[in-house]
Design a protein around this motif. Structure first.
Motif, PDB file in Angstrom:
ATOM      1  N   MET A  19     -34.951 -45.011 -23.316  1.00  0.00           N
ATOM      2  CA  MET A  19     -35.215 -45.511 -21.961  1.00  0.00           C
ATOM      3  C   MET A  19     -33.950 -46.174 -21.414  1.00  0.00           C
ATOM      4  SD  MET A  19     -38.119 -48.254 -20.673  1.00  0.00           S
ATOM      5  CE  MET A  19     -39.521 -47.169 -20.967  1.00  0.00           C
ATOM      6  N   SER A  20     -33.542 -45.792 -20.219  1.00  0.00           N
ATOM      7  CA  SER A  20     -32.342 -46.351 -19.612  1.00  0.00           C
ATOM      8  C   SER A  20     -32.588 -47.789 -19.174  1.00  0.00           C
ATOM      9  CB  SER A  20     -31.930 -45.515 -18.410  1.00  0.00           C
ATOM     10  OG  SER A  20     -32.884 -45.656 -17.374  1.00  0.00           O
ATOM     11  N   VAL A  21     -31.479 -48.499 -18.882  1.00  0.00           N
ATOM     12  CA  VAL A  21     -31.595 -49.877 -18.407  1.00  0.00           C
ATOM     13  C   VAL A  21     -32.394 -49.925 -17.107  1.00  0.00           C
ATOM     14  CG1 VAL A  21     -30.315 -51.866 -17.531  1.00  0.00           C
ATOM     15  CG2 VAL A  21     -29.469 -50.623 -19.531  1.00  0.00           C
ATOM     16  N   ASN A  22     -32.127 -48.989 -16.205  1.00  0.00           N
ATOM     17  CA  ASN A  22     -32.867 -48.955 -14.937  1.00  0.00           C
ATOM     18  C   ASN A  22     -34.357 -48.720 -15.159  1.00  0.00           C
ATOM     19  OD1 ASN A  22     -30.651 -49.446 -13.362  1.00  0.00           O
ATOM     20  ND2 ASN A  22     -30.232 -47.284 -12.916  1.00  0.00           N
ATOM     21  N   SER A  23     -34.672 -47.844 -16.111  1.00  0.00           N
ATOM     22  CA  SER A  23     -36.082 -47.572 -16.415  1.00  0.00           C
ATOM     23  C   SER A  23     -36.753 -48.802 -16.994  1.00  0.00           C
ATOM     24  CB  SER A  23     -36.194 -46.400 -17.381  1.00  0.00           C
ATOM     25  OG  SER A  23     -35.715 -45.213 -16.798  1.00  0.00           O
ATOM     26  N   LYS A  24     -36.018 -49.535 -17.846  1.00  0.00           N
ATOM     27  CA  LYS A  24     -36.569 -50.765 -18.429  1.00  0.00           C
ATOM     28  C   LYS A  24     -36.822 -51.805 -17.345  1.00  0.00           C
ATOM     29  CE  LYS A  24     -34.364 -50.216 -22.956  1.00  0.00           C
ATOM     30  NZ  LYS A  24     -33.329 -50.740 -23.882  1.00  0.00           N
ATOM     31  N   MET A  25     -35.862 -51.945 -16.413  1.00  0.00           N
ATOM     32  CA  MET A  25     -36.030 -52.915 -15.336  1.00  0.00           C
ATOM     33  C   MET A  25     -37.208 -52.539 -14.441  1.00  0.00           C
ATOM     34  SD  MET A  25     -33.855 -55.148 -16.033  1.00  0.00           S
ATOM     35  CE  MET A  25     -34.117 -56.126 -14.576  1.00  0.00           C
ATOM     36  N   THR A  26     -37.368 -51.254 -14.187  1.00  0.00           N
ATOM     37  CA  THR A  26     -38.504 -50.802 -13.385  1.00  0.00           C
ATOM     38  C   THR A  26     -39.820 -51.110 -14.085  1.00  0.00           C
ATOM     39  OG1 THR A  26     -37.201 -49.021 -12.375  1.00  0.00           O
ATOM     40  CG2 THR A  26     -39.603 -48.788 -12.321  1.00  0.00           C
ATOM     41  N   ALA A  27     -39.851 -50.894 -15.411  1.00  0.00           N
ATOM     42  CA  ALA A  27     -41.062 -51.176 -16.183  1.00  0.00           C
ATOM     43  C   ALA A  27     -41.394 -52.667 -16.148  1.00  0.00           C
ATOM     44  CB  ALA A  27     -40.884 -50.696 -17.615  1.00  0.00           C
ATOM     45  N   ILE A  28     -40.362 -53.511 -16.257  1.00  0.00           N
ATOM     46  CA  ILE A  28     -40.572 -54.959 -16.207  1.00  0.00           C
ATOM     47  C   ILE A  28     -41.099 -55.355 -14.826  1.00  0.00           C
ATOM     48  CG2 ILE A  28     -39.419 -57.203 -16.240  1.00  0.00           C
ATOM     49  CD1 ILE A  28     -37.476 -55.970 -18.323  1.00  0.00           C
ATOM     50  N   ALA A  29     -40.479 -54.809 -13.773  1.00  0.00           N
ATOM     51  CA  ALA A  29     -40.919 -55.124 -12.414  1.00  0.00           C
ATOM     52  C   ALA A  29     -42.358 -54.670 -12.186  1.00  0.00           C
ATOM     53  CB  ALA A  29     -39.983 -54.477 -11.399  1.00  0.00           C
ATOM     54  N   ASP A  30     -42.705 -53.491 -12.701  1.00  0.00           N
ATOM     55  CA  ASP A  30     -44.077 -52.993 -12.548  1.00  0.00           C
ATOM     56  C   ASP A  30     -45.070 -53.910 -13.249  1.00  0.00           C
ATOM     57  OD1 ASP A  30     -43.257 -50.839 -11.057  1.00  0.00           O
ATOM     58  OD2 ASP A  30     -43.265 -49.419 -12.732  1.00  0.00           O
ATOM     59  N   GLU A  31     -44.690 -54.400 -14.427  1.00  0.00           N
ATOM     60  CA  GLU A  31     -45.580 -55.303 -15.164  1.00  0.00           C
ATOM     61  C   GLU A  31     -45.758 -56.615 -14.418  1.00  0.00           C
ATOM     62  OE1 GLU A  31     -48.198 -56.443 -18.125  1.00  0.00           O
ATOM     63  OE2 GLU A  31     -47.327 -54.475 -17.666  1.00  0.00           O
ATOM     64  N   ILE A  32     -44.675 -57.129 -13.841  1.00  0.00           N
ATOM     65  CA  ILE A  32     -44.765 -58.363 -13.047  1.00  0.00           C
ATOM     66  C   ILE A  32     -45.679 -58.145 -11.844  1.00  0.00           C
ATOM     67  CG2 ILE A  32     -43.462 -59.940 -11.569  1.00  0.00           C
ATOM     68  CD1 ILE A  32     -41.080 -59.510 -13.493  1.00  0.00           C
TER      69      ILE A  32
ATOM     70  N   SER B  86     -48.072 -56.085 -11.575  1.00  0.00           N
ATOM     71  CA  SER B  86     -49.466 -55.971 -12.014  1.00  0.00           C
ATOM     72  C   SER B  86     -50.095 -57.341 -12.228  1.00  0.00           C
ATOM     73  CB  SER B  86     -49.552 -55.143 -13.301  1.00  0.00           C
ATOM     74  OG  SER B  86     -49.110 -55.871 -14.427  1.00  0.00           O
ATOM     75  N   LYS B  87     -49.266 -58.344 -12.565  1.00  0.00           N
ATOM     76  CA  LYS B  87     -49.771 -59.700 -12.796  1.00  0.00           C
ATOM     77  C   LYS B  87     -49.909 -60.484 -11.494  1.00  0.00           C
ATOM     78  CE  LYS B  87     -49.836 -59.756 -17.407  1.00  0.00           C
ATOM     79  NZ  LYS B  87     -49.369 -58.383 -17.668  1.00  0.00           N
TER      80      LYS B  87
ATOM     81  N   ASP C 270     -41.127 -64.686  -9.810  1.00  0.00           N
ATOM     82  CA  ASP C 270     -42.483 -64.157  -9.930  1.00  0.00           C
ATOM     83  C   ASP C 270     -43.093 -64.461 -11.291  1.00  0.00           C
ATOM     84  OD1 ASP C 270     -42.046 -63.214  -7.417  1.00  0.00           O
ATOM     85  OD2 ASP C 270     -42.733 -61.180  -7.820  1.00  0.00           O
ATOM     86  N   ILE C 271     -42.286 -64.389 -12.347  1.00  0.00           N
ATOM     87  CA  ILE C 271     -42.796 -64.727 -13.681  1.00  0.00           C
ATOM     88  C   ILE C 271     -43.235 -66.188 -13.709  1.00  0.00           C
ATOM     89  CG2 ILE C 271     -42.124 -65.058 -16.089  1.00  0.00           C
ATOM     90  CD1 ILE C 271     -40.340 -62.552 -15.767  1.00  0.00           C
ATOM     91  N   ALA C 272     -42.429 -67.066 -13.104  1.00  0.00           N
ATOM     92  CA  ALA C 272     -42.781 -68.492 -13.072  1.00  0.00           C
ATOM     93  C   ALA C 272     -44.073 -68.734 -12.312  1.00  0.00           C
ATOM     94  CB  ALA C 272     -41.648 -69.291 -12.433  1.00  0.00           C
ATOM     95  N   ALA C 273     -44.366 -67.888 -11.323  1.00  0.00           N
ATOM     96  CA  ALA C 273     -45.537 -68.098 -10.464  1.00  0.00           C
ATOM     97  C   ALA C 273     -46.822 -67.494 -11.006  1.00  0.00           C
ATOM     98  CB  ALA C 273     -45.259 -67.525  -9.070  1.00  0.00           C
ATOM     99  N   ILE C 274     -46.738 -66.710 -12.069  1.00  0.00           N
ATOM    100  CA  ILE C 274     -47.951 -66.098 -12.626  1.00  0.00           C
ATOM    101  C   ILE C 274     -48.889 -67.194 -13.141  1.00  0.00           C
ATOM    102  CG2 ILE C 274     -48.852 -64.644 -14.489  1.00  0.00           C
ATOM    103  CD1 ILE C 274     -46.276 -62.971 -14.247  1.00  0.00           C
TER     104      ILE C 274
END
Length: 244
Positions: A1-14, A16-17, A32-36
């Motif tokens: 998984m590329s760095v961009n793909s990893k960042m996209t996955a992290i953003a998608d998970e955020i 979703s929360k 956004d992580i702090a605000a969850i």
């Protein structure tokens, strides 16, 4: 998984929360992580006891016609205050779990914004407030003069920057008068209550040399307020106005 793909996955998970859908930079991901919303842990006995006492007192007078809400203001995050602020957020969460609460509002000044603050200190304190307030999980967030901090120190946060930390996380039923300037209303249709939220630090038409010190309501916002106070067709409704 590329760095961009990893960042996209992290953003998608955020997303979703948070339930929000906009694009995220690295800085925005941190916010956004702090605000969850999180649950309180390690609650001191005195906080638990006082929260239960307040919940019992409010419950004893609640009925089908009452509106119950929690308002938090002037948190002014600083290192010396953080334990107290954390305990306040814990108590708020506990109360909300014990009795019906219609909404929770943070009414501004979540940072201290003193003239000794640097920009980095200001932003660190703002992020700390977002993290701590995630425990209280407020429905409504307003700005105060210390949040905008235009004339309190040589720190200028654009409305879009404040938007990232504050009213971006408002209840999705909030109807914005201006998405980035922080004035809006929130209708509770079951209770027939309109909550009107005024931004008393709306500096849109203020010059940099103004003595207002961050306290101002723009002409544009005043026009919006007049329109929003028009309850034509909602004769049985009540109005609550909130501001810093």
């Amino acid at each position: 998984m590329s760095v961009n793909s990893k960042m996209t996955a992290i953003a998608d998970e955020i997303r979703s929360k948070t339930g929000l859908s906009d694009e995220l930079t690295l800085e925005q991901m941190v916010i956004d992580i702090a605000a969850i919303p999180t649950q309180p842990v390690n609650v001191p006995d005195y906080v638990m006891q006082e929260a239960e006492r307040v919940a019992d007192a409010v419950k004893s007078i609640q009925n089908s016609n009452t509106i119950s809400f929690i308002a938090l203001a002037d948190i002014h995050t600083q290192p010396d205050y953080q334990d107290s602020i954390l305990h306040m957020a814990q108590a708020t969460n506990i109360i909300k779990g014990k009795i019906p609460i219609d909404f929770t509002a943070v009414l501004g000044d979540v940072v201290y914004g003193a003239s000794t603050d640097t920009y980095d200190e200001h932003m660190k304190n703002l992020l700390t407030s977002v993290r701590i307030l995630s425990i209280a999980n407020p429905d409504i967030r307003l700005d105060g003069n210390h949040d905008s901090n235009i004339y309190v120190a040589d720190i200028s946060l654009a409305p879009s920057e404040l938007h990232r930390y504050t009213y971006r996380f408002n209840n999705p039923n909030v109807v914005a008068g201006d998405t980035e300037r922080g004035y809006f209303h929130y209708d509770m249709e079951d209770s027939k209550i309109r909550v009107i939220c005024v931004n008393s630090a709306d500096l849109k038409d203020i010059s940099p040399n103004s003595p207002q010190n961050g306290h101002h309501v723009s002409a544009e916002q005043l026009a919006w307020l007049v329109d929003t106070l028009d309850m034509t067709g909602l004769d049985e409704w009540g109005v609550i106005v909130l501001a810093h």
